[in-house]
Design an enzyme around this catalytic site. Structure first.
Site, PDB file in Angstrom:
ATOM      1  N   LEU A  18      35.686  40.235  50.034  1.00 46.29           N
ATOM      2  CA  LEU A  18      36.529  40.024  48.857  1.00 46.29           C
ATOM      3  C   LEU A  18      36.251  41.161  47.894  1.00 46.29           C
ATOM      4  O   LEU A  18      35.147  41.284  47.362  1.00 46.29           O
ATOM      5  CB  LEU A  18      36.203  38.673  48.206  1.00 46.29           C
ATOM      6  N   GLU A  19      37.254  42.012  47.693  1.00 45.49           N
ATOM      7  CA  GLU A  19      37.064  43.206  46.882  1.00 45.49           C
ATOM      8  C   GLU A  19      37.981  43.184  45.668  1.00 45.49           C
ATOM      9  O   GLU A  19      39.188  42.968  45.787  1.00 45.49           O
ATOM     10  CB  GLU A  19      37.339  44.465  47.707  1.00 45.49           C
ATOM     11  N   CYS A  20      37.375  43.411  44.505  1.00 42.43           N
ATOM     12  CA  CYS A  20      38.123  43.525  43.239  1.00 42.43           C
ATOM     13  C   CYS A  20      38.996  42.307  42.965  1.00 42.43           C
ATOM     14  O   CYS A  20      40.191  42.430  42.659  1.00 42.43           O
ATOM     15  CB  CYS A  20      38.961  44.813  43.225  1.00 42.43           C
TER      16      CYS A  20
END
Length: 111
Positions: A18-20
């Site tokens: 899970l990025e940004c």
């Protein structure tokens, strides 16, 4: 996002990055799926964390890099300063022909 994460789990993934995403979103996803989540700029509620090591070690010293380093990245060191100094010293010694000297040229021609 939760439904997409569930679809990935059903497809057999072993983890999800899970990025940004907001921390609240990462927390909800993490609580609702059965595989670990790895966060990068996604708050503290994921199963684990990852950062690009160049960023967290402060390796990149070019002024452009400072402008593009992600907001979520904490710099734990400034080894880039040391790396830059070593590279300058290497360049200087090569230009002066003091490196490599005989100590760093150990190989001999076979007879």
């Amino acid at each position: 996002l939760i439904e997409q994460a569930r679809q990935l789990v059903n497809a057999g993934v072993f983890a999800i990055v899970l990025e940004c995403v907001p921390a609240e979103v990462a927390k909800e996803v993490t609580e609702r799926i059965s595989v670990p989540t790895i966060g990068i700029g996604a708050g503290m509620h994921t199963s684990g964390q990852v950062l690009v090591y160049h960023d967290l070690l402060g390796m990149m010293q070019h002024p452009h890099h400072a402008k593009v380093t992600p907001k979520f990245c904490k710099q734990f060191s400034s080894v880039g300063v040391t790396i830059n100094e070593a590279l300058k010293e290497f360049r200087r010694e090569v230009r002066e022909r003091s490196f490599p000297d005989l100590n760093f040229s150990p190989y001999k021609m076979a007879a």
